[in-house]
Write a protein that holds these residues in place. Sequence first.
Motif, PDB file in Angstrom:
ATOM      1  N   SER A   2       0.904  -1.040   0.238  1.00 52.24           N
ATOM      2  CA  SER A   2       0.099   0.154   0.115  1.00 52.24           C
ATOM      3  C   SER A   2       1.209   1.364  -0.262  1.00 52.24           C
ATOM      4  N   ALA A   3       0.668   2.303  -0.020  1.00 54.25           N
ATOM      5  CA  ALA A   3       0.704   3.612  -0.518  1.00 54.25           C
ATOM      6  C   ALA A   3       1.540   4.016   0.469  1.00 54.25           C
ATOM      7  N   LEU A   4       2.394   4.473   1.361  1.00 55.14           N
ATOM      8  CA  LEU A   4       2.521   5.486   2.376  1.00 55.14           C
ATOM      9  C   LEU A   4       2.002   6.540   2.731  1.00 55.14           C
ATOM     10  N   THR A   5       1.844   7.253   1.452  1.00 50.88           N
ATOM     11  CA  THR A   5       0.301   8.746   1.512  1.00 50.88           C
ATOM     12  C   THR A   5      -0.838   8.239   2.187  1.00 50.88           C
ATOM     13  N   LEU A   7      -4.072   7.650   4.213  1.00 51.85           N
ATOM     14  CA  LEU A   7      -4.160   8.321   5.485  1.00 51.85           C
ATOM     15  C   LEU A   7      -4.346   7.526   6.502  1.00 51.85           C
ATOM     16  N   TRP A   8      -4.531   6.134   6.193  1.00 49.58           N
ATOM     17  CA  TRP A   8      -4.144   4.908   7.358  1.00 49.58           C
ATOM     18  C   TRP A   8      -2.903   5.646   8.076  1.00 49.58           C
ATOM     19  N   PHE A   9      -1.831   5.499   7.637  1.00 46.00           N
ATOM     20  CA  PHE A   9      -1.055   5.298   8.427  1.00 46.00           C
ATOM     21  C   PHE A   9      -0.500   6.856   9.121  1.00 46.00           C
ATOM     22  N   ASP A  10      -1.422   7.814   8.282  1.00 49.20           N
ATOM     23  CA  ASP A  10      -0.487   9.141   9.231  1.00 49.20           C
ATOM     24  C   ASP A  10       0.996   9.537   9.005  1.00 49.20           C
ATOM     25  N   ALA A  11       1.668   9.199   7.836  1.00 49.34           N
ATOM     26  CA  ALA A  11       2.548   9.086   7.501  1.00 49.34           C
ATOM     27  C   ALA A  11       3.469  10.681   7.857  1.00 49.34           C
ATOM     28  N   GLN A  12       4.682  10.617   8.504  1.00 49.57           N
ATOM     29  CA  GLN A  12       4.896  12.546   8.761  1.00 49.57           C
ATOM     30  C   GLN A  12       6.537  11.949   8.707  1.00 49.57           C
ATOM     31  N   PHE A  13       7.583  12.992   8.631  1.00 48.37           N
ATOM     32  CA  PHE A  13       8.268  13.000   8.566  1.00 48.37           C
ATOM     33  C   PHE A  13       9.336  13.726   9.703  1.00 48.37           C
ATOM     34  N   LEU A  14      10.021  13.107  10.814  1.00 44.29           N
ATOM     35  CA  LEU A  14      10.030  14.171  12.009  1.00 44.29           C
ATOM     36  C   LEU A  14      11.395  14.994  11.605  1.00 44.29           C
ATOM     37  N   GLY A  15      10.648  15.678  12.528  1.00 43.75           N
ATOM     38  CA  GLY A  15      12.734  16.696  12.894  1.00 43.75           C
ATOM     39  C   GLY A  15      12.753  17.076  14.563  1.00 43.75           C
ATOM     40  N   GLU A  16      13.920  17.213  14.633  1.00 40.23           N
ATOM     41  CA  GLU A  16      14.329  17.907  16.219  1.00 40.23           C
ATOM     42  C   GLU A  16      14.548  16.611  16.872  1.00 40.23           C
ATOM     43  N   MET A  17      14.445  15.913  16.645  1.00 42.38           N
ATOM     44  CA  MET A  17      14.247  14.478  17.249  1.00 42.38           C
ATOM     45  C   MET A  17      15.136  14.614  18.305  1.00 42.38           C
ATOM     46  N   THR A  18      15.227  14.153  19.633  1.00 42.07           N
ATOM     47  CA  THR A  18      15.951  14.409  21.166  1.00 42.07           C
ATOM     48  C   THR A  18      15.201  12.941  21.061  1.00 42.07           C
ATOM     49  N   VAL A  19      15.370  12.778  22.385  1.00 39.07           N
ATOM     50  CA  VAL A  19      15.775  11.770  23.312  1.00 39.07           C
ATOM     51  C   VAL A  19      14.514  12.175  23.807  1.00 39.07           C
ATOM     52  N   THR A  20      13.839  13.176  24.126  1.00 35.13           N
ATOM     53  CA  THR A  20      12.507  12.803  24.886  1.00 35.13           C
ATOM     54  C   THR A  20      11.292  13.918  23.616  1.00 35.13           C
ATOM     55  N   LEU A  97       7.615  11.181   0.575  1.00 40.07           N
ATOM     56  CA  LEU A  97       6.557  10.511   1.080  1.00 40.07           C
ATOM     57  C   LEU A  97       6.383   9.565  -0.051  1.00 40.07           C
ATOM     58  N   ALA A  98       6.162  10.125  -1.059  1.00 38.70           N
ATOM     59  CA  ALA A  98       5.217   9.461  -2.612  1.00 38.70           C
ATOM     60  C   ALA A  98       6.205   8.681  -3.281  1.00 38.70           C
ATOM     61  N   ASN A  99       7.663   8.751  -2.884  1.00 41.89           N
ATOM     62  CA  ASN A  99       8.548   7.970  -3.449  1.00 41.89           C
ATOM     63  C   ASN A  99       9.928   7.839  -2.336  1.00 41.89           C
ATOM     64  N   LEU A 100      10.106   8.358  -0.968  1.00 38.99           N
ATOM     65  CA  LEU A 100      10.011   7.191  -0.262  1.00 38.99           C
ATOM     66  C   LEU A 100      10.821   6.160  -0.424  1.00 38.99           C
ATOM     67  N   THR A 101      12.541   5.640  -0.107  1.00 42.33           N
ATOM     68  CA  THR A 101      12.669   3.989  -0.283  1.00 42.33           C
ATOM     69  C   THR A 101      13.657   4.873   0.607  1.00 42.33           C
ATOM     70  N   LEU A 102      13.743   4.305   2.001  1.00 43.29           N
ATOM     71  CA  LEU A 102      14.879   3.160   2.919  1.00 43.29           C
ATOM     72  C   LEU A 102      15.424   2.536   3.042  1.00 43.29           C
ATOM     73  N   GLN A 123       6.055   2.786  -1.464  1.00 43.96           N
ATOM     74  CA  GLN A 123       5.044   1.424  -0.810  1.00 43.96           C
ATOM     75  C   GLN A 123       5.576   1.389   0.327  1.00 43.96           C
ATOM     76  N   VAL A 124       5.036   0.912   0.883  1.00 43.04           N
ATOM     77  CA  VAL A 124       4.903  -0.155   2.002  1.00 43.04           C
ATOM     78  C   VAL A 124       4.764  -1.390   1.872  1.00 43.04           C
ATOM     79  N   LYS A 125       5.859  -2.549   2.222  1.00 43.78           N
ATOM     80  CA  LYS A 125       5.393  -3.854   1.547  1.00 43.78           C
ATOM     81  C   LYS A 125       6.443  -4.766   2.378  1.00 43.78           C
TER      82      LYS A 125
END
Length: 125
Positions: A2-5, A7-20, A97-102, A123-125
Amino acid sequence: MSALTDLWFDAQFLGEMTVTGHRHIDGIEGAQGLFLWCPCGFGKSEFPLDGGRPHGVIVPFSNPRNAPQLDPNVGPHTRNDPNSHPRWTMSDASVGLANLTLTPSIDVGAPTSCWHGFIADGQVK
Ligand SMILES: [Zn+2]
């Protein structure tokens, strides 16, 4: 698959990531990681689009996009080592998100895996 986009996944990029904490950001610029609801619940009747979710997943990046490297202790730890915090690499071709590859694959859950799969070309697969 299924597509990462989706709505079920509510996928979002994250910034300013810390331990908290972290901040949700709109695009890939400044992204240090990815949030999505765990694919282990996708398509299951007990987790409809307008309902609850099993749990979230945070995927920290080894190559933040125009953002600082993460501290080594930020992010989820590996299943068997609380001191090991893995990183995933974004492909240089990823523009959102539409073409993210990790890479490599993502294996979620402890003590046993609830989902093990890939995010590839959006795609999430
Ligand atoms: Zn899960």
